[in-house]
Scaffold this motif. Structure first.
Motif, PDB file in Angstrom:
ATOM      1  N   ASN A   1     -11.879  -0.354   8.088  1.00 58.70           N
ATOM      2  CA  ASN A   1     -10.866  -0.693   9.082  1.00 58.70           C
ATOM      3  C   ASN A   1      -9.547  -1.177   8.473  1.00 58.70           C
ATOM      4  O   ASN A   1      -8.851  -1.981   9.063  1.00 58.70           O
ATOM      5  CB  ASN A   1     -11.415  -1.739  10.065  1.00 58.70           C
ATOM      6  N   GLY A   2      -9.214  -0.677   7.280  1.00 61.38           N
ATOM      7  CA  GLY A   2      -7.977  -1.073   6.624  1.00 61.38           C
ATOM      8  C   GLY A   2      -7.069   0.110   6.391  1.00 61.38           C
ATOM      9  O   GLY A   2      -6.392   0.568   7.305  1.00 61.38           O
TER      10      GLY A   2
ATOM     11  N   TYR B   1      -9.750   1.153   1.675  1.00 55.02           N
ATOM     12  CA  TYR B   1      -9.342  -0.229   1.468  1.00 55.02           C
ATOM     13  C   TYR B   1      -9.686  -1.025   2.719  1.00 55.02           C
ATOM     14  O   TYR B   1      -9.587  -0.518   3.832  1.00 55.02           O
ATOM     15  CB  TYR B   1      -7.835  -0.313   1.199  1.00 55.02           C
ATOM     16  N   ASP B   2     -10.057  -2.294   2.541  1.00 55.56           N
ATOM     17  CA  ASP B   2     -10.414  -3.121   3.695  1.00 55.56           C
ATOM     18  C   ASP B   2      -9.170  -3.764   4.309  1.00 55.56           C
ATOM     19  O   ASP B   2      -8.040  -3.443   3.944  1.00 55.56           O
ATOM     20  CB  ASP B   2     -11.477  -4.155   3.313  1.00 55.56           C
ATOM     21  N   THR B   3      -9.380  -4.704   5.243  1.00 56.30           N
ATOM     22  CA  THR B   3      -8.267  -5.331   5.961  1.00 56.30           C
ATOM     23  C   THR B   3      -7.433  -6.255   5.082  1.00 56.30           C
ATOM     24  O   THR B   3      -6.407  -6.760   5.531  1.00 56.30           O
ATOM     25  CB  THR B   3      -8.783  -6.126   7.176  1.00 56.30           C
ATOM     26  N   ALA B   4      -7.839  -6.467   3.830  1.00 57.77           N
ATOM     27  CA  ALA B   4      -7.047  -7.251   2.881  1.00 57.77           C
ATOM     28  C   ALA B   4      -6.421  -6.352   1.819  1.00 57.77           C
ATOM     29  O   ALA B   4      -5.819  -6.840   0.868  1.00 57.77           O
ATOM     30  CB  ALA B   4      -7.921  -8.307   2.212  1.00 57.77           C
ATOM     31  N   GLY B   5      -6.576  -5.026   1.955  1.00 60.42           N
ATOM     32  CA  GLY B   5      -6.027  -4.091   0.980  1.00 60.42           C
ATOM     33  C   GLY B   5      -6.833  -4.027  -0.306  1.00 60.42           C
ATOM     34  O   GLY B   5      -6.336  -3.583  -1.333  1.00 60.42           O
ATOM     35  N   ARG B   6      -8.101  -4.441  -0.244  1.00 65.48           N
ATOM     36  CA  ARG B   6      -8.962  -4.396  -1.431  1.00 65.48           C
ATOM     37  C   ARG B   6      -9.738  -3.092  -1.438  1.00 65.48           C
ATOM     38  O   ARG B   6     -10.249  -2.657  -0.409  1.00 65.48           O
ATOM     39  CB  ARG B   6      -9.942  -5.579  -1.420  1.00 65.48           C
ATOM     40  N   VAL B   7      -9.849  -2.469  -2.602  1.00 67.70           N
ATOM     41  CA  VAL B   7     -10.566  -1.198  -2.704  1.00 67.70           C
ATOM     42  C   VAL B   7     -12.047  -1.456  -2.485  1.00 67.70           C
ATOM     43  O   VAL B   7     -12.640  -2.370  -3.043  1.00 67.70           O
ATOM     44  CB  VAL B   7     -10.290  -0.485  -4.046  1.00 67.70           C
ATOM     45  N   ARG B   8     -12.641  -0.637  -1.616  1.00 63.33           N
ATOM     46  CA  ARG B   8     -14.056  -0.811  -1.299  1.00 63.33           C
ATOM     47  C   ARG B   8     -14.868   0.435  -1.609  1.00 63.33           C
ATOM     48  O   ARG B   8     -16.067   0.376  -1.800  1.00 63.33           O
ATOM     49  CB  ARG B   8     -14.216  -1.158   0.193  1.00 63.33           C
TER      50      ARG B   8
END
Length: 183
Positions: A141-142, A152-159
């Motif tokens: 959901n990013g 990327y998640d809602t904090a802009g971190r690669v997942r």
């Protein structure tokens, strides 16, 4: 009678004249070198248009909760998102130990309500989707990079995907409650 000057006196006058000529020549050379070097050194400074791009100020007051904007800084897109309470909760709930590039949400934000990051995928420099409501958000959901499949998640971190690192957080500061300076 002829004027006869003592030989030692003439020698002293010659040395003082020679010393003066050496000093005058050295001073003239130093001034000439400085006059030549200054424009050369000054030409190495960044141009005014480059300095203007070095930092930008953005007014965040028009942003509503859940809204994103994209600004350009140093020729790169910068994503700014006013996070919803649900997005903040989801970002803070992630176990940082499971991340490829471990960073907490608080390490990535100054004010948790606003997420500011360079919108360039860390894999090959593509621009991830997720800024517009109609864009695919990926599995977390990013943001989603459709070129090679990085999520990327809602904090802009690669997942998920080939991206080696999180979306970069540029240097920024709040200069007022709803106004930031990037750069």
């Amino acid at each position: 009678m002829a004027d006869i000057t003592h030989p030692d006196k003439r020698e002293d006058e010659g040395e003082s004249r020679r010393d003066f000529l050496y000093l005058a020549t050295a001073a003239t050379g130093a001034v000439g070198l400085a006059a030549f070097a200054w424009p050369l050194i000054d030409s190495m400074n960044p141009a005014a248009d480059t300095l203007a791009l070095a930092s930008i100020e953005i007014d965040l007051s028009p942003l509503t909760v859940g809204q994103s904007i994209t600004v350009t800084w140093r020729g790169k897109p910068v994503f700014i998102r006013r996070q919803t309470p649900e997005e903040i909760e989801a970002a803070k709930a992630v176990d940082v130990a499971t991340l490829r590039d471990p960073q907490t949400y608080d390490e990535r934000t100054i004010n948790p309500e606003y997420l500011v990051m360079v919108g360039v995928c860390t894999h090959l420099g593509c621009i991830p989707l997720g800024q517009k409501p109609s864009d695919p958000k990926g599995n977390y959901n990013g943001w989603f990079c459709p070129c090679h499949g990085s999520h990327y998640d809602t904090a802009g971190r690669v997942r998920q995907g080939p991206a080696p690192a999180n979306l970069e957080v540029p240097p920024y500061e709040f200069i007022e409650d709803a106004r930031i300076r990037i750069g």
